[in-house]
Design a protein around this motif. Structure first.
Motif, PDB file in Angstrom:
ATOM      1  N   THR A 181       0.817  -1.208   0.000  1.00 44.26           N
ATOM      2  CA  THR A 181       0.000   0.000   0.000  1.00 44.26           C
ATOM      3  C   THR A 181       0.852   1.259   0.000  1.00 44.26           C
ATOM      4  N   SER A 182       1.845   1.284   0.903  1.00 43.57           N
ATOM      5  CA  SER A 182       2.649   2.496   0.898  1.00 43.57           C
ATOM      6  C   SER A 182       3.670   2.371  -0.226  1.00 43.57           C
ATOM      7  N   GLY A 183       3.987   3.495  -0.809  1.00 43.40           N
ATOM      8  CA  GLY A 183       4.906   3.467  -1.948  1.00 43.40           C
ATOM      9  C   GLY A 183       4.160   3.288  -3.250  1.00 43.40           C
ATOM     10  N   CYS A 184       2.825   3.221  -3.189  1.00 44.66           N
ATOM     11  CA  CYS A 184       2.038   3.122  -4.426  1.00 44.66           C
ATOM     12  C   CYS A 184       1.520   4.516  -4.764  1.00 44.66           C
ATOM     13  N   ALA A 185       1.614   4.900  -6.039  1.00 42.82           N
ATOM     14  CA  ALA A 185       1.198   6.248  -6.453  1.00 42.82           C
ATOM     15  C   ALA A 185      -0.248   6.534  -6.042  1.00 42.82           C
ATOM     16  N   ILE A 186      -1.098   5.508  -6.058  1.00 43.25           N
ATOM     17  CA  ILE A 186      -2.512   5.752  -5.725  1.00 43.25           C
ATOM     18  C   ILE A 186      -2.657   6.095  -4.239  1.00 43.25           C
ATOM     19  N   THR A 187      -2.139   5.225  -3.365  1.00 44.93           N
ATOM     20  CA  THR A 187      -2.294   5.473  -1.931  1.00 44.93           C
ATOM     21  C   THR A 187      -1.669   6.794  -1.531  1.00 44.93           C
ATOM     22  N   LEU A 192     -12.369   4.550  -4.914  1.00 41.25           N
ATOM     23  CA  LEU A 192     -11.875   3.573  -5.896  1.00 41.25           C
ATOM     24  C   LEU A 192     -11.047   4.311  -6.943  1.00 41.25           C
ATOM     25  N   VAL A 193      -9.833   3.843  -7.193  1.00 38.14           N
ATOM     26  CA  VAL A 193      -9.025   4.433  -8.261  1.00 38.14           C
ATOM     27  C   VAL A 193      -8.591   3.320  -9.193  1.00 38.14           C
ATOM     28  N   ASN A 194      -8.943   3.444 -10.477  1.00 38.15           N
ATOM     29  CA  ASN A 194      -8.514   2.458 -11.474  1.00 38.15           C
ATOM     30  C   ASN A 194      -7.534   3.140 -12.425  1.00 38.15           C
ATOM     31  N   PHE A 195      -6.289   2.644 -12.458  1.00 38.71           N
ATOM     32  CA  PHE A 195      -5.269   3.178 -13.364  1.00 38.71           C
ATOM     33  C   PHE A 195      -5.274   2.291 -14.605  1.00 38.71           C
ATOM     34  N   ILE A 196      -5.417   2.922 -15.771  1.00 33.66           N
ATOM     35  CA  ILE A 196      -5.521   2.131 -17.003  1.00 33.66           C
ATOM     36  C   ILE A 196      -4.389   2.527 -17.937  1.00 33.66           C
ATOM     37  N   SER A 197      -3.680   1.555 -18.473  1.00 36.99           N
ATOM     38  CA  SER A 197      -2.621   1.905 -19.427  1.00 36.99           C
ATOM     39  C   SER A 197      -2.221   0.699 -20.261  1.00 36.99           C
ATOM     40  N   VAL A 198      -1.539   0.974 -21.361  1.00 34.49           N
ATOM     41  CA  VAL A 198      -0.982  -0.120 -22.168  1.00 34.49           C
ATOM     42  C   VAL A 198       0.251  -0.688 -21.459  1.00 34.49           C
ATOM     43  N   TYR A 199       0.783   0.072 -20.516  1.00 31.81           N
ATOM     44  CA  TYR A 199       1.913  -0.401 -19.715  1.00 31.81           C
ATOM     45  C   TYR A 199       1.792   0.205 -18.324  1.00 31.81           C
ATOM     46  N   VAL A 200       1.613  -0.645 -17.330  1.00 23.77           N
ATOM     47  CA  VAL A 200       1.496  -0.148 -15.954  1.00 23.77           C
ATOM     48  C   VAL A 200       2.883  -0.216 -15.309  1.00 23.77           C
ATOM     49  N   PRO A 201       3.408   0.928 -14.843  1.00 25.52           N
ATOM     50  CA  PRO A 201       4.760   0.900 -14.264  1.00 25.52           C
ATOM     51  C   PRO A 201       4.725   0.372 -12.820  1.00 25.52           C
ATOM     52  N   TYR A 202       4.686  -0.950 -12.681  1.00 20.50           N
ATOM     53  CA  TYR A 202       4.654  -1.537 -11.346  1.00 20.50           C
ATOM     54  C   TYR A 202       6.003  -1.343 -10.662  1.00 20.50           C
ATOM     55  N   THR A 203       5.969  -1.343  -9.317  1.00 26.26           N
ATOM     56  CA  THR A 203       7.224  -1.140  -8.590  1.00 26.26           C
ATOM     57  C   THR A 203       8.045  -2.423  -8.521  1.00 26.26           C
ATOM     58  N   ALA A 207       8.225  -6.999  -9.850  1.00 22.06           N
ATOM     59  CA  ALA A 207       7.690  -8.046 -10.720  1.00 22.06           C
ATOM     60  C   ALA A 207       6.397  -8.625 -10.163  1.00 22.06           C
ATOM     61  N   GLY A 208       6.163  -8.424  -8.860  1.00 22.13           N
ATOM     62  CA  GLY A 208       4.939  -8.927  -8.246  1.00 22.13           C
ATOM     63  C   GLY A 208       3.691  -8.126  -8.608  1.00 22.13           C
ATOM     64  N   LYS A 209       3.840  -6.993  -9.286  1.00 22.39           N
ATOM     65  CA  LYS A 209       2.727  -6.170  -9.771  1.00 22.39           C
ATOM     66  C   LYS A 209       1.726  -5.810  -8.669  1.00 22.39           C
ATOM     67  N   LEU A 210       2.220  -5.246  -7.572  1.00 17.94           N
ATOM     68  CA  LEU A 210       1.331  -4.967  -6.452  1.00 17.94           C
ATOM     69  C   LEU A 210       1.148  -3.478  -6.192  1.00 17.94           C
ATOM     70  N   ALA A 211       2.023  -2.639  -6.759  1.00 15.09           N
ATOM     71  CA  ALA A 211       1.921  -1.196  -6.531  1.00 15.09           C
ATOM     72  C   ALA A 211       2.423  -0.451  -7.769  1.00 15.09           C
ATOM     73  N   ILE A 212       1.869   0.758  -7.964  1.00 14.32           N
ATOM     74  CA  ILE A 212       2.231   1.574  -9.135  1.00 14.32           C
ATOM     75  C   ILE A 212       3.308   2.575  -8.734  1.00 14.32           C
ATOM     76  N   SER A 213       4.321   2.710  -9.568  1.00 14.08           N
ATOM     77  CA  SER A 213       5.432   3.572  -9.175  1.00 14.08           C
ATOM     78  C   SER A 213       5.011   5.045  -9.185  1.00 14.08           C
ATOM     79  N   MET A 214       5.708   5.814  -8.345  1.00 12.95           N
ATOM     80  CA  MET A 214       5.334   7.210  -8.174  1.00 12.95           C
ATOM     81  C   MET A 214       5.993   8.028  -9.282  1.00 12.95           C
ATOM     82  N   GLU A 215       5.241   8.358 -10.311  1.00 15.90           N
ATOM     83  CA  GLU A 215       5.768   9.198 -11.380  1.00 15.90           C
ATOM     84  C   GLU A 215       4.894  10.439 -11.413  1.00 15.90           C
ATOM     85  N   SER A 216       5.524  11.617 -11.608  1.00 20.33           N
ATOM     86  CA  SER A 216       4.765  12.848 -11.369  1.00 20.33           C
ATOM     87  C   SER A 216       3.540  12.985 -12.280  1.00 20.33           C
TER      88      SER A 216
END
Ligand SMILES: Nc1ncnc2c1ncn2[C@@H]1O[C@H](COP(=O)(O)OP(=O)(O)OP(=O)(O)O)[C@@H](O)[C@H]1O
Ligand SMILES: [Mg+2]
Length: 536
Positions: free
Chosen positions: A384-390, A414-425, A427-436
């Motif tokens: 949860t922490s370290g994810c752009a959404i949280t 509820l926040v749904n991030f949609i993309s052709v490429y999700v920048p996960y933090t 390989a486990g794909k559990l959080a989205i990286s913090m990009e401005s």
């Protein structure tokens, strides 16, 4: 000395790497590991069904075999996997139909299923059982992974005719634990159902309890289009790799560029030639050097491009989020945003959807300040922490929206991030990286929805104040009418009626006078505070 050191030099496979670093795939903690397995299997089933144009019907069962030892069955009605791919799909890391494509999907690495096969093997020594029904055949296999070589070990154990289609994966694991919590497989599946109203999912837990999540719409979401990469998202190394792998199909760099990247027309090539005159655009792409690639990517940054096509993104959509939220929470208030797609890292299209549910069923379910994260409709329950959404949602000044104690309010975001490429933090794909770019868009989307909630809460507060005043004033009406009647000698009944009409006029309807002047003021200050949004 040097000789001794290199006596230890060895090569390792990616599978060995992930065996040692299984936490990178999310396999850390007994409860979490079990949810991660369900997550990998369910996302694969949804992707496969949607790609094949089949309405997903998914069955997941978790059975306890012994202490911290479980059997998981995941069955779908998708296209199944042909025999010559089934081993690599489930027993080889970095192999699959998604990694190399630029299309909105849940999976994107080619590690999920094989990671589960590895985890099953290293905790139980057992292969995974896979039953694939496709092309009129039902074939049953045992699949494991040769970790030293990252190669599948496949044993076909039966074959018979069938009219069915789909894949069933039956695998067992130790060192995992089933628990009913907000990080459990049940919660994962519940949230998957929320974000995928076209899927019918049935879940049987180790206690035999069956949960059925029926579909609420009868059609698959529109199929996201596959797009070509945009020049602004390309690095020198990417360009060189494209030139070496796909360049053979073209005689000249100029044609290769036009065919490989989006928005790169003949006119743009002329422009690039002007900016990078030393590069020979007429030579074969295979002859492209690092220096050429560097000059071309630098030139990319100087051209004014049309933004990448964003109709390749498919949101859950406002109506569906509303329907799902009502089914799950039945909140007192619900606000869902509809925003246009944006771009991050210069060339990768993405979109953010936000739904905020407040009060009613959210309060009844004792949910407070809940943040429900999704990426391409996949629930994110961990890291949860370290994810752009949280981080973004928590950093919003909720006090401006009359929700000062966000974590104590009956609110679910509820926040749904949609993309052709999700920048996960990871390989486990559990959080989205913090990009401005991503954080900004999430913030604007959440603030937009929060404004809807704030208006309602202010309105409700105002209505309560008015109702209280009306009640207080009404208490004196009959005494006042009678006193006025005695003083004036007029009919006190008529006076009372008039007084009641005056009170009704003052305290009812849209222009009712409460103590709500502050609402307008607050709204103005919000608008001015968020003007940055318009300048994106
Ligand atoms: N249920 C399924 N039905 C059909 N094909 C499947 C199914 N599960 C997996 N596959 C195939 O196996 C491949 C490998 O799956 P895996 O989960 O390892 O990787 P991925 O889904 O491509 O990416 P990620 O690592 O992000 O999950 C997939 O790309 C897909 O082609
Ligand atoms: Mg996968």
């Amino acid at each position: 000395m040097v000789k001794d050191m290199f006596a230890e030099f060895k090569e390792h496979s990616i599978a060995e790497f992930f065996k040692k670093n299984r936490q990178m795939l999310g396999f850390t903690g007994k409860v979490r590991s079990l949810t991660v397995i369900v997550h990998e299997l369910v996302t694969n089933s949804l992707d496969a069904c949607e790609e094949a144009g089949i309405l997903p019907e998914i069955y997941v069962e978790i059975k306890e075999l012994g202490e911290e030892h479980y059997l998981i069955t995941a069955k779908d009605n998708g296209p199944g996997i042909p025999e010559n791919y089934v081993g690599k799909a489930l027993g080889m890391m970095l192999a699959g139909t998604k990694f190399h494509r630029y299309v909105q999907q849940r999976g994107q690495q080619g590690i999920g299923a094989s990671g589960c096969t590895m985890f099953s093997y290293i905790t139980t020594g057992q292969p995974v059982k896979a039953i694939s029904c496709n092309d009129g055949k039902r074939k049953e296999y045992e699949i494991s992974i040769d970790l030293k070589k990252n190669k599948p070990v496949v044993n076909r154990i039966s074959e018979e005719d069938t009219e069915e289609h789909g894949l069933t994966v039956i695998s067992q694991y130790k060192d995992v634990k089933y628990e009913k919590s907000n990080k459990s497989p049940f919660e994962y599946i519940r949230r998957t159902a929320l974000a995928n109203p076209h899927a019918a999912i049935t879940f049987k837990d180790p206690f035999g309890e069956l949960s059925v999540f029926p579909r609420s719409i009868e059609s698959n979401p529109a199929r996201p289009l596959e797009i070509k990469p945009h020049p602004l998202g390309i690095t020198t190394h990417d360009l060189l790799e494209f030139a070496q792998h796909q360049g053979g199909e073209y005689r000249k760099i100029s044609a290769f560029l036009q065919e490989t990247f989006s928005r790169l027309s003949a006119n743009r090539v002329s422009e690039l030639k002007g900016i990078a005159p030393d590069v020979d655009f007429e030579k074969s792409p295979k002859a492209m050097t690092w220096e050429d690639a560097e000059k071309i990517t630098k030139a990319f940054q100087q051209v004014k491009w049309i933004a990448p096509s964003t109709d390749t993104l498919v949101p859950i959509a406002k109506q569906q989020i509303e329907l799902s939220f009502r089914n799950i929470f039945n909140p007192e208030l619900l606000v869902v945003t509809e925003r246009s797609p944006k771009v991050y890292r210069g060339g990768i299209p993405f979109m953010v959807e936000v739904g905020i549910a407040y009060g009613g069923g959210v309060a009844a379910a004792d949910k407070k300040g809940e943040i429900m994260r999704f990426a391409n409709r996949v629930p994110l329950l961990f890291d949860t922490s370290g994810c752009a959404i949280t981080e973004t949602v928590k950093n919003i000044d909720w006090g401006r929206y009359n929700l000062k104690n966000f974590e104590e309010e009956p609110i679910a975001v509820l926040v749904n991030f949609i993309s052709v490429y999700v920048p996960y933090t990871s390989a486990g794909k559990l959080a989205i990286s913090m990009e401005s770019d991503i954080e900004d868009e999430i913030r604007y989307a959440v603030m937009e929805a929060a404004r809807g909630i704030q208006k309602y809460i202010s309105g409700r507060r105002k209505a309560t104040e008015i109702a209280t005043k009306k009640k207080v004033v009404s208490r004196y009406v009959s005494q006042l009418a009678s006193d006025l009647g005695s003083l004036s000698g007029k009919d006190s009944g008529k006076i009372e009626k008039k007084l009641i009409a005056m009170i009704e006029e003052k305290y009812s309807g849209p222009d009712a006078e409460g103590d709500g002047g502050d609402v307008a003021e607050e709204e103005t200050s919000h608008e001015s505070g968020e003007n940055g949004e318009e300048s994106e």
